[in-house]
Design a protein around this motif. Structure first.
Motif, short mmCIF file in Angstrom:
data_model
loop_
_atom_site.label_atom_id
_atom_site.label_comp_id
_atom_site.label_asym_id
_atom_site.label_seq_id
_atom_site.Cartn_x
_atom_site.Cartn_y
_atom_site.Cartn_z
N ARG A 14 51.33 39.63 39.75
CA ARG A 14 52.91 40.06 39.69
C ARG A 14 52.66 41.16 38.38
O ARG A 14 51.79 41.12 37.77
CB ARG A 14 53.76 38.80 39.29
N PRO A 15 53.97 41.89 38.42
CA PRO A 15 53.97 42.88 37.33
C PRO A 15 53.59 42.07 36.00
O PRO A 15 52.94 42.79 35.11
CB PRO A 15 55.28 43.50 37.30
N GLU A 16 54.02 41.20 35.49
CA GLU A 16 54.15 40.39 34.40
C GLU A 16 52.83 39.47 33.94
O GLU A 16 52.39 39.35 32.86
CB GLU A 16 55.03 39.41 34.02
N GLN A 17 51.55 39.63 35.12
CA GLN A 17 50.59 38.87 34.88
C GLN A 17 49.64 39.11 33.69
O GLN A 17 49.56 38.39 32.85
CB GLN A 17 49.58 38.89 35.95
N VAL A 18 49.30 40.41 33.43
CA VAL A 18 48.33 40.85 32.41
C VAL A 18 49.05 40.75 31.23
O VAL A 18 48.45 40.29 30.06
CB VAL A 18 47.85 42.25 32.80
N ALA A 42 45.00 33.27 44.51
CA ALA A 42 44.68 34.46 45.10
C ALA A 42 43.27 34.20 45.86
O ALA A 42 42.54 33.52 45.40
CB ALA A 42 44.36 35.72 44.07
N THR A 43 42.84 35.13 46.77
CA THR A 43 41.56 35.27 47.42
C THR A 43 40.60 35.85 46.57
O THR A 43 39.42 35.62 46.58
CB THR A 43 41.50 35.32 48.94
N LEU A 44 41.16 37.01 45.89
CA LEU A 44 40.45 37.84 45.34
C LEU A 44 40.82 38.17 43.83
O LEU A 44 42.03 38.03 43.75
CB LEU A 44 40.27 39.12 45.93
N GLN A 45 39.78 38.02 42.85
CA GLN A 45 40.25 38.35 41.54
C GLN A 45 40.90 39.82 41.18
O GLN A 45 40.47 40.74 42.01
CB GLN A 45 38.94 38.24 40.53
N THR A 46 42.10 39.73 40.59
CA THR A 46 42.73 40.99 40.13
C THR A 46 41.60 41.72 39.10
O THR A 46 41.42 40.98 37.96
CB THR A 46 43.94 40.80 39.50
N PRO A 47 41.18 42.78 39.42
CA PRO A 47 40.32 43.39 38.25
C PRO A 47 40.74 43.55 36.90
O PRO A 47 40.04 43.56 36.06
CB PRO A 47 39.76 44.71 39.01
N GLN A 48 42.07 44.17 36.70
CA GLN A 48 42.51 44.27 35.40
C GLN A 48 42.72 43.00 34.68
O GLN A 48 42.67 43.16 33.63
CB GLN A 48 44.16 44.84 35.87
#
Ligand code: UDP
Ligand code: MN
Length: 241
Positions: A14-18, A42-48
């Motif tokens: 979500r926008p607040e995650q990082v 999630a099924t895939l890691q968020t690269p950021q």
């Protein structure tokens, strides 16, 4: 070195995650011998997110554990349960001693509580601020002993406590092979703590000066606008082009 402290953090895109993970990560960076299990719904890691975890620079594992599809249509979802159970599986497979703690990505943590919880022998508990309209969820201590719980919503629970209000010894957990968190909104803490039975109330250690201090808060971050993919890149701080 002090015994290892495993921090299990569920998170989701979500926008607040990082931003949330950045704030929590730099809190954890003050703690010695810590291992951070960051588990995405999630099924895939968020690269950021992986990139930011590397930047923060504490030992971590970035895992994924999507909420099972059958719960996604529910009005009240079991938030963070698949992630925390994935964290528990990791502990069973990799940890032999120390203590673990479920630290949601949006809460606020005083460093003192980490120094206290890492010596937990079985289960330790302490107050959490900003929970329900009562503003506090806490064990009640009388004459130095656990004598019930104060919480704005008891809900027939044996352990009416917040996720941020307890820690568990790894060896004790390993001696309870069936312990896990139920997919039951509102009853996640209670169900997990009950699955650690047998556990006598006299064995629950009361931290934060016998539960007279608030060292953790159930803060909640205001939601930003619904995010497009471009917005997510922007909030996550990647290159925009
Ligand atoms: N979470 C998740 N998937 C979701 C919603 C939440 O993994 O679909 C995570 C979230 O990042 C947090 C924890 O589960 O670490 C609890 O969620 P949230 O803070 O939204 O719940 P609340 O504190 O409002 O009960
Ligand atoms: Mn929260």
């Amino acid at each position: 070195p002090p015994p290892p402290l495993y921090i299990i953090t569920p998170t989701y895109k979500r926008p607040e995650q990082v931003a949330e993970i950045t704030r929590l990560g730099y809190t954890l960076k003050h703690i010695p011998n810590i291992f951070w299990l960051v588990i995405e719904d999630a099924t895939l890691q968020t690269p950021q997110l992986t990139r930011q975890l590397k930047r923060i620079g504490i030992p971590f594992e970035h895992l994924t554990a999507p909420m099972p599809n059958k719960f996604k249509k529910n009005k009240v979802k079991p938030r963070g349960v698949s992630n925390r159970n994935r964290g528990l599986d990791w502990i069973r497979a990799n940890a032999t001693d120390g203590v673990f703690y479920f630290a949601d990505d949006d809460n606020t943590y005083d460093l003192q509580i980490f120094h206290e919880m890492r010596y937990t022998k079985k289960v330790s508990m302490w107050p959490v601020g900003l929970v329900t309209k009562y503003g506090l969820s806490s064990p009640i201590v009388r004459k130095g002993k656990l004598d019930g719980f104060y919480d704005g919503w008891i809900g027939g629970r044996k352990y009416p406590v917040d996720m941020a209000g307890f820690a568990v010894n790894v060896q004790f957990f390993l001696s309870r092979p069936k312990a896990e968190m139920p997919y039951k909104p509102g009853y996640e803490e209670d169900g997990f703590l009950k699955s650690l039975a047998p556990l006598n109330n006299t064995e629950i250690e009361l931290l934060a000066s016998q539960c007279t201090e608030v060292l953790t808060w159930h803060t909640q971050t205001k939601k930003n606008q619904p995010a497009s993919n471009l917005d997510l890149k922007k909030y996550n701080g990647t290159n925009l082009v």
